[in-house]
Enzyme design. Sequence first.
Site, short mmCIF file in Angstrom:
data_model
loop_
_atom_site.label_atom_id
_atom_site.label_comp_id
_atom_site.label_asym_id
_atom_site.label_seq_id
_atom_site.Cartn_x
_atom_site.Cartn_y
_atom_site.Cartn_z
N HIS A 1 -1.29 -55.93 33.02
CA HIS A 1 -2.67 -55.46 32.97
C HIS A 1 -3.14 -55.09 34.37
O HIS A 1 -2.70 -55.69 35.36
CB HIS A 1 -3.55 -56.58 32.40
N PHE B 1 -12.18 -49.47 29.60
CA PHE B 1 -12.06 -49.43 31.06
C PHE B 1 -13.11 -48.55 31.75
O PHE B 1 -13.23 -48.58 32.97
CB PHE B 1 -10.65 -48.99 31.50
N TYR C 1 -16.97 -54.19 28.34
CA TYR C 1 -17.58 -54.94 29.44
C TYR C 1 -18.84 -55.63 28.93
O TYR C 1 -19.59 -55.06 28.12
CB TYR C 1 -17.96 -53.99 30.58
N ASP D 1 -11.91 -55.86 24.88
CA ASP D 1 -13.28 -55.76 24.39
C ASP D 1 -14.15 -55.11 25.47
O ASP D 1 -13.73 -54.98 26.61
CB ASP D 1 -13.83 -57.11 23.93
#
Length: 224
Positions: A184, A76, A65, A63
């Site tokens: 991740h 990202f 920031y 989702d």
Amino acid sequence: MVARTDWNPVLRDEFSKPYWTQLQDYLSAERSTNVVYPPPDLVFAALHLTPLAEVKVVILGQDPYHGPRQAHGLCFSVPEGVSLPPSLRNIFRELHDDLGLEIPRSGDLTQWAKRGVLLLNTTLTVRAGVAASHQGQGWETFTDRVIEVVSGAGRPVVFILWGAHARRKRRLIGTMHTVIESAHPSPLSAHNGFFGSRPFSRANAALVAADREPVDWDLTTRGI
């Protein structure tokens, strides 16, 4: 809604489904009482910047920031002038180690999006200051459909799946595509398989093997 791109014809049916109406009602209520990121005009930035016909690589985030000025519709990525979040710092470190590229000062990944990298979050909005607050409201149904559309478009694509959440989407991806999976890039997991996974060179090798142009991953150049 998605407009002015070749996504619209293949996603139009979603906009008449009950889940979409419920999602829009939820977002309207949320925006009336809370700050929601990203702003409405940037919710679909990933689709506006990367037309379906030009998708070479898909990178899946979770989702947006939830801090001020960070989210701008690309997973990202943060706008020019915003401090790099920890996961993005690790992505840039791996980019340098993998391809030898200079680590960018800016965290704006718009150039990747313009070069065929679909930077897709699986949830496209979030309440300010509350991580994962808009999960389970319908966005996942929509973004699953986006993944299915890319998978079914008939062109080999590389899917980069970082972390357990992204890796669960592998079931939506057809066998003609290349899937690159790892931990991740978060500081909590990057040392458990993200660092050293070489996703950028591996993605380009797969594209070349499929007779497609590789991605220019260098963010210090401004060309498309």
